[in-house]
Design a protein around this motif. Sequence first.
Motif, PDB file in Angstrom:
ATOM      1  N   LEU A   1       0.832  -1.130  -0.159  1.00 46.12           N
ATOM      2  CA  LEU A   1       0.081  -0.054   0.036  1.00 46.12           C
ATOM      3  C   LEU A   1       0.919   1.169  -0.102  1.00 46.12           C
ATOM      4  O   LEU A   1       0.255   2.371  -0.726  1.00 46.12           O
ATOM      5  CB  LEU A   1      -0.853   0.094   0.858  1.00 46.12           C
ATOM      6  CG  LEU A   1      -2.034  -0.834   1.209  1.00 46.12           C
ATOM      7  CD1 LEU A   1      -2.746  -1.085   2.376  1.00 46.12           C
ATOM      8  CD2 LEU A   1      -3.189  -0.736   0.074  1.00 46.12           C
ATOM      9  N   ARG A   2       1.822   1.190   0.728  1.00 41.94           N
ATOM     10  CA  ARG A   2       2.962   2.559   0.737  1.00 41.94           C
ATOM     11  C   ARG A   2       3.461   2.795  -0.681  1.00 41.94           C
ATOM     12  O   ARG A   2       3.540   3.584  -1.129  1.00 41.94           O
ATOM     13  CB  ARG A   2       3.949   2.121   1.986  1.00 41.94           C
ATOM     14  CG  ARG A   2       4.769   3.493   2.094  1.00 41.94           C
ATOM     15  CD  ARG A   2       5.953   3.030   3.312  1.00 41.94           C
ATOM     16  NE  ARG A   2       5.100   3.134   4.496  1.00 41.94           N
ATOM     17  CZ  ARG A   2       4.916   2.128   5.453  1.00 41.94           C
ATOM     18  NH1 ARG A   2       5.587   1.017   5.218  1.00 41.94           N
ATOM     19  NH2 ARG A   2       4.456   2.321   6.509  1.00 41.94           N
TER      20      ARG A   2
ATOM     21  N   GLU B   1      -1.963   6.131   2.379  1.00 45.82           N
ATOM     22  CA  GLU B   1      -2.181   7.446   3.086  1.00 45.82           C
ATOM     23  C   GLU B   1      -3.705   7.880   2.757  1.00 45.82           C
ATOM     24  O   GLU B   1      -4.310   8.473   3.612  1.00 45.82           O
ATOM     25  CB  GLU B   1      -1.536   8.843   2.821  1.00 45.82           C
ATOM     26  CG  GLU B   1      -1.439   9.095   1.233  1.00 45.82           C
ATOM     27  CD  GLU B   1      -0.101   8.072   0.479  1.00 45.82           C
ATOM     28  OE1 GLU B   1      -0.395   7.811  -0.630  1.00 45.82           O
ATOM     29  OE2 GLU B   1       0.605   7.522   1.257  1.00 45.82           O
ATOM     30  N   ASN B   2      -4.333   7.055   1.965  1.00 47.91           N
ATOM     31  CA  ASN B   2      -5.901   7.027   1.963  1.00 47.91           C
ATOM     32  C   ASN B   2      -6.511   5.956   2.048  1.00 47.91           C
ATOM     33  O   ASN B   2      -7.392   5.565   1.648  1.00 47.91           O
ATOM     34  CB  ASN B   2      -6.140   7.635   0.508  1.00 47.91           C
ATOM     35  CG  ASN B   2      -7.461   8.256   0.216  1.00 47.91           C
ATOM     36  OD1 ASN B   2      -7.975   8.703   1.224  1.00 47.91           O
ATOM     37  ND2 ASN B   2      -8.193   7.853  -0.646  1.00 47.91           N
ATOM     38  N   THR B   3      -5.964   4.900   3.052  1.00 51.72           N
ATOM     39  CA  THR B   3      -6.428   3.914   3.453  1.00 51.72           C
ATOM     40  C   THR B   3      -6.586   3.463   4.697  1.00 51.72           C
ATOM     41  O   THR B   3      -5.950   4.036   5.609  1.00 51.72           O
ATOM     42  CB  THR B   3      -5.646   2.634   2.656  1.00 51.72           C
ATOM     43  OG1 THR B   3      -5.328   2.672   1.334  1.00 51.72           O
ATOM     44  CG2 THR B   3      -6.087   1.107   3.051  1.00 51.72           C
TER      45      THR B   3
ATOM     46  N   ARG C   1      -4.953   8.692   6.716  1.00 48.44           N
ATOM     47  CA  ARG C   1      -5.539  10.092   6.771  1.00 48.44           C
ATOM     48  C   ARG C   1      -5.092  10.869   8.012  1.00 48.44           C
ATOM     49  O   ARG C   1      -5.267  12.250   8.182  1.00 48.44           O
ATOM     50  CB  ARG C   1      -6.884  10.293   6.451  1.00 48.44           C
ATOM     51  CG  ARG C   1      -7.056   9.566   5.086  1.00 48.44           C
ATOM     52  CD  ARG C   1      -8.543   9.365   4.902  1.00 48.44           C
ATOM     53  NE  ARG C   1      -9.152   8.672   6.064  1.00 48.44           N
ATOM     54  CZ  ARG C   1     -10.489   8.381   6.072  1.00 48.44           C
ATOM     55  NH1 ARG C   1     -11.372   8.591   5.266  1.00 48.44           N
ATOM     56  NH2 ARG C   1     -10.629   7.497   7.172  1.00 48.44           N
TER      57      ARG C   1
ATOM     58  N   SER D   1       2.741   1.692  -3.384  1.00 52.85           N
ATOM     59  CA  SER D   1       1.562   1.971  -4.545  1.00 52.85           C
ATOM     60  C   SER D   1       1.258   3.326  -4.289  1.00 52.85           C
ATOM     61  O   SER D   1       0.181   3.968  -5.098  1.00 52.85           O
ATOM     62  CB  SER D   1       0.465   1.089  -4.521  1.00 52.85           C
ATOM     63  OG  SER D   1      -0.376   0.899  -3.529  1.00 52.85           O
ATOM     64  N   GLY D   2       1.511   4.318  -3.015  1.00 50.08           N
ATOM     65  CA  GLY D   2       0.906   5.497  -2.736  1.00 50.08           C
ATOM     66  C   GLY D   2      -0.720   5.619  -2.265  1.00 50.08           C
ATOM     67  O   GLY D   2      -1.179   6.483  -2.208  1.00 50.08           O
ATOM     68  N   LYS D   3      -1.067   4.348  -2.038  1.00 50.70           N
ATOM     69  CA  LYS D   3      -2.409   4.267  -1.401  1.00 50.70           C
ATOM     70  C   LYS D   3      -2.674   4.329   0.270  1.00 50.70           C
ATOM     71  O   LYS D   3      -3.638   4.308   0.545  1.00 50.70           O
ATOM     72  CB  LYS D   3      -3.000   2.997  -2.172  1.00 50.70           C
ATOM     73  CG  LYS D   3      -3.322   3.091  -3.463  1.00 50.70           C
ATOM     74  CD  LYS D   3      -3.788   1.823  -4.055  1.00 50.70           C
ATOM     75  CE  LYS D   3      -3.858   1.585  -5.602  1.00 50.70           C
ATOM     76  NZ  LYS D   3      -4.364   0.521  -6.071  1.00 50.70           N
TER      77      LYS D   3
END
Length: 186
Positions: free
Chosen positions: A32-33, A39-41, A80, A35-37
């Motif tokens: 997740l980190r 911070e919105n997960t 977030r 892939s840039g996801k």
Amino acid sequence: SPRKKYNETYERMHNPEVDYIDRSVGRLIDHLRASGKLENTVVLFVSDHGEEFLEHGRFKHGITLYEEVIRVPLIVYDGRIERDGIQIQEVTSNLDIMPTLLSLAGETPPSGALGRVLPGFADNDTGERLVYSELPRPVLQDGMEPEDYDLYWKAVVDGRYKLITGEDVESGEQIWSRFHDLAEDP
């Protein structure tokens, strides 16, 4: 004793399972980190049960409602929110997962929800409450006393105190109970 030796073997088998889950969750977070996801997960990790290693004379799970079986990890990460981790001291329930996830998604939990938003994730008055657990009929396991299998186990926790009862499956008669001060005997 053979029982202690079996328990030691079981514990040695259990620890690699915990390590595997830890590594797997770590790989998920890393993905997740990367892939840039992240911070919105919202990531929620919870276990469905703990394990007994003879703390109260039993091993495995599915037999009793002692803390080593029902007090499980519950980890929530919301990318977030920038803050250090918090450790919730209040008694919580897995019923709190749905209202918490809905709240984090910006939705209002349904008015009939049995759980509530976890402390630290909403400006709600948490206060003390009763939390219930039950085990309608234990899983029959090697070394289990036959009388344990015929009991419907129930527990209620009120802050630092816990009552565990065993009712006869057929008659509903309470035939076993034990009161615990969790600060003294978890």
